[in-house]
Design an enzyme around this catalytic site. Structure first.
Site, PDB file in Angstrom:
ATOM      1  CG  ASN A   1      -6.606  -1.073   1.742  1.00  0.00           C
ATOM      2  OD1 ASN A   1      -5.952  -0.676   0.782  1.00  0.00           O
ATOM      3  ND2 ASN A   1      -6.045  -1.528   2.844  1.00  0.00           N
TER       4      ASN A   1
ATOM      5  CG  HIS B   1      -2.876   3.051   2.807  1.00  0.00           C
ATOM      6  ND1 HIS B   1      -3.482   2.779   1.608  1.00  0.00           N
ATOM      7  CD2 HIS B   1      -2.921   1.897   3.523  1.00  0.00           C
ATOM      8  CE1 HIS B   1      -3.888   1.520   1.600  1.00  0.00           C
ATOM      9  NE2 HIS B   1      -3.555   0.963   2.749  1.00  0.00           N
TER      10      HIS B   1
ATOM     11  CB  CYS C   1      -0.956  -0.003   1.175  1.00  0.00           C
ATOM     12  SG  CYS C   1      -1.958  -1.483   1.216  1.00  0.00           S
TER      13      CYS C   1
HETATM   14  N1  ACO Z   1     -18.158  -8.021  11.090  1.00  0.00           N
HETATM   15  C1  ACO Z   1     -18.680  -8.117  12.325  1.00  0.00           C
HETATM   16  N2  ACO Z   1     -17.929  -8.432  13.416  1.00  0.00           N
HETATM   17  C2  ACO Z   1     -16.625  -8.625  13.216  1.00  0.00           C
HETATM   18  C3  ACO Z   1     -16.018  -8.534  11.945  1.00  0.00           C
HETATM   19  C4  ACO Z   1     -16.849  -8.221  10.843  1.00  0.00           C
HETATM   20  N3  ACO Z   1     -16.377  -8.092   9.599  1.00  0.00           N
HETATM   21  N4  ACO Z   1     -14.707  -8.782  12.059  1.00  0.00           N
HETATM   22  C5  ACO Z   1     -14.465  -9.022  13.366  1.00  0.00           C
HETATM   23  N5  ACO Z   1     -15.626  -8.919  14.066  1.00  0.00           N
HETATM   24  C6  ACO Z   1     -15.848  -9.093  15.505  1.00  0.00           C
HETATM   25  C7  ACO Z   1     -14.744  -9.910  16.163  1.00  0.00           C
HETATM   26  O1  ACO Z   1     -15.026 -11.290  16.125  1.00  0.00           O
HETATM   27  C8  ACO Z   1     -14.746  -9.357  17.558  1.00  0.00           C
HETATM   28  O2  ACO Z   1     -15.830  -9.905  18.286  1.00  0.00           O
HETATM   29  P1  ACO Z   1     -15.678 -10.266  19.844  1.00  0.00           P
HETATM   30  O3  ACO Z   1     -15.429  -8.951  20.523  1.00  0.00           O
HETATM   31  O4  ACO Z   1     -16.991 -10.890  20.177  1.00  0.00           O
HETATM   32  O5  ACO Z   1     -14.498 -11.177  19.938  1.00  0.00           O
HETATM   33  C9  ACO Z   1     -15.076  -7.868  17.390  1.00  0.00           C
HETATM   34  O6  ACO Z   1     -15.756  -7.798  16.114  1.00  0.00           O
HETATM   35  C10 ACO Z   1     -13.841  -7.009  17.332  1.00  0.00           C
HETATM   36  O7  ACO Z   1     -12.886  -7.588  16.432  1.00  0.00           O
HETATM   37  P2  ACO Z   1     -11.484  -6.957  16.175  1.00  0.00           P
HETATM   38  O8  ACO Z   1     -10.675  -7.865  15.298  1.00  0.00           O
HETATM   39  O9  ACO Z   1     -10.923  -6.526  17.491  1.00  0.00           O
HETATM   40  O10 ACO Z   1     -11.912  -5.648  15.343  1.00  0.00           O
HETATM   41  P3  ACO Z   1     -11.073  -4.358  15.067  1.00  0.00           P
HETATM   42  O11 ACO Z   1     -11.701  -3.219  15.738  1.00  0.00           O
HETATM   43  O12 ACO Z   1      -9.601  -4.579  15.273  1.00  0.00           O
HETATM   44  O13 ACO Z   1     -11.323  -4.160  13.499  1.00  0.00           O
HETATM   45  C11 ACO Z   1     -10.165  -4.440  11.426  1.00  0.00           C
HETATM   46  C12 ACO Z   1     -10.853  -5.150  12.589  1.00  0.00           C
HETATM   47  C13 ACO Z   1     -11.193  -3.560  10.729  1.00  0.00           C
HETATM   48  C14 ACO Z   1      -9.612  -5.477  10.476  1.00  0.00           C
HETATM   49  C15 ACO Z   1      -9.023  -3.541  12.004  1.00  0.00           C
HETATM   50  O14 ACO Z   1      -8.216  -4.305  12.878  1.00  0.00           O
HETATM   51  C16 ACO Z   1      -8.157  -2.947  10.941  1.00  0.00           C
HETATM   52  O15 ACO Z   1      -8.593  -2.120  10.140  1.00  0.00           O
HETATM   53  N6  ACO Z   1      -6.842  -3.291  10.907  1.00  0.00           N
HETATM   54  C17 ACO Z   1      -5.913  -2.763   9.951  1.00  0.00           C
HETATM   55  C18 ACO Z   1      -6.027  -3.521   8.692  1.00  0.00           C
HETATM   56  C19 ACO Z   1      -5.341  -2.827   7.536  1.00  0.00           C
HETATM   57  O16 ACO Z   1      -5.277  -1.622   7.480  1.00  0.00           O
HETATM   58  N7  ACO Z   1      -4.878  -3.655   6.599  1.00  0.00           N
HETATM   59  C20 ACO Z   1      -4.372  -3.167   5.375  1.00  0.00           C
HETATM   60  C21 ACO Z   1      -2.923  -2.885   5.428  1.00  0.00           C
HETATM   61  S1  ACO Z   1      -2.387  -2.217   3.939  1.00  0.00           S
HETATM   62  C22 ACO Z   1      -1.855  -3.440   2.821  1.00  0.00           C
HETATM   63  O17 ACO Z   1      -0.685  -3.618   2.640  1.00  0.00           O
HETATM   64  C23 ACO Z   1      -2.888  -4.231   2.073  1.00  0.00           C
END
Ligand code: ACO
Length: 317
Positions: A270, A240, A116
């Site tokens: 993204n 980004h 990215c």
């Molecule tokens: N829908 C509904 N619930 C969900 C989902 C979903 N899609 N995904 C996870 N949950 C649930 C989990 O099971 C968890 O439930 P629990 O509390 O009962 O255990 C709760 O929601 C929280 O899950 P987390 O994984 O803690 O959610 P988080 O707030 O961290 O959000 C996310 C997840 C959106 C993936 C976030 O961590 C994120 O954006 N990370 C960065 C990712 C990123 O930017 N990647 C790209 C990098 S760039 C590249 O090189 C491609």
């Protein structure tokens, strides 16, 4: 921290273009096949919808044609093509070769894979080519992440999408638009975000989130220090487009209000290498930039790479 040598030939962006596949997939549509919902995705990521489809070469040709048209350059005038992508159409050759042929260019063409952060890597690379004698360089950032996304994994399927952004960079007398740059990578974090050849993206979202904020702020601060620029002098920050919570945490630490960022991820998801040019040129098309404005581009990605650049915008004709 490398600094741009005084007297190095500079460059400015003279044309730009954007391309998104026609097909839009909303959060509600994803919820039909995944255990997720629109409210969760909007709140945790800021994404409302994404564009899916096409090939990396096809989207690149679309955005590059618009950029070349705006810059009013003939394909034969382009001295080099640099394509940032982490989703090439084939393992061999580079997708840039196909794009070069389809655009009718007669010049060197190569791919850069910095995930990215790719577009900022490519843009800095292109400034280097101009310092070395090239006059016009085509820079493209394109990804088709939908092809490496596991559509049954709600941790990644809600995030990734397809798109492309391109610009023509032209040599000028004098220093040009680039005031400072920073490139970074940390291969020890490779396991946090990767796809095997032929496989799907695997990601530790929480840890990527935590590191993303830190490395974006770190890279931005390095570029700002080299350029001698403070946060209040920045007219626009183009981060980004991964997650609005990452952007807002990074901006908070940098002291930049969210109103001075360009955000398109609610519409695009993204799009990796395309994310920064899509947001950058959206701002330019909306008239948010005037000549002389200071712009910070800052990205992070798998690798874990980070990249930033401070530009003095001169694209307005
Ligand atoms: N829908 C509904 N619930 C969900 C989902 C979903 N899609 N995904 C996870 N949950 C649930 C989990 O099971 C968890 O439930 P629990 O509390 O009962 O255990 C709760 O929601 C929280 O899950 P987390 O994984 O803690 O959610 P988080 O707030 O961290 O959000 C996310 C997840 C959106 C993936 C976030 O961590 C994120 O954006 N990370 C960065 C990712 C990123 O930017 N990647 C790209 C990098 S760039 C590249 O090189 C491609």
């Amino acid at each position: 921290m490398p600094q741009i040598p005084s007297g190095a030939r500079g460059a400015v962006i003279t044309g730009w273009g954007r391309a998104l596949p026609d097909k839009i997939v909303t959060n509600d549509e994803l919820s039909k096949t995944l255990d997720t919902n629109d409210a969760w995705i909007r709140e945790r990521t800021g994404i409302h919808q994404r564009h899916i489809g096409g090939t990396t070469a096809g989207l690149s040709v679309q955005s590059a044609r618009l950029a070349m048209q705006m810059a009013n350059v003939d394909p034969l005038e382009i001295d080099a093509l640099v394509l940032a992508t982490t989703t090439p159409d084939r393992a061999v050759p580079g997708t840039s070769a196909s794009v070069q042929h389809q655009l009718g260019l007669k010049c060197g063409a190569y791919d850069i894979n910095a995930a990215c952060s790719g577009f900022v890597y490519a843009l800095i690379n292109a400034h280097g080519l101009i310092a070395m004698g090239a006059k016009k360089v085509l820079v493209i950032g394109t990804d088709t992440l939908s092809r490496v996304t596991d559509w049954s994994d709600r941790g990644t399927a809600i995030l990734f999408a397809d798109g492309s952004g391109a610009c023509v960079l032209e040599a000028v007398d004098g220093p040009g638009q680039l005031l400072a740059w920073d490139l970074d990578a940390d291969g020890s974090a490779e396991e946090l975000l990767y796809a095997e050849i032929g496989g799907f993206i695997k990601m530790d979202g929480k840890e990527v989130f935590r590191r993303a904020v830190r490395i974006m702020v770190d890279s931005a601060q390095k570029s700002m220090a080299i350029a001698g620029v403070t946060a209040d002098q920045l007219a626009l920050v183009v981060p980004h487009q991964a997650n609005t919570r990452i952007i807002s945490a990074a901006c908070d630490r940098l002291g930049v209000p969210m109103e001075r960022t360009s955000i398109v991820l609610h519409e695009t998801g993204n799009t990796s290498s395309a994310s920064i040019p899509l947001a950058f040129f959206d701002a330019a098309d909306k008239g948010r930039l005037k000549n002389g404005d200071l712009v910070l581009l800052v990205g992070f990605g798998a690798g874990m790479t980070a990249a930033s650049a401070i530009l003095r915008w001169q694209g307005q004709r």
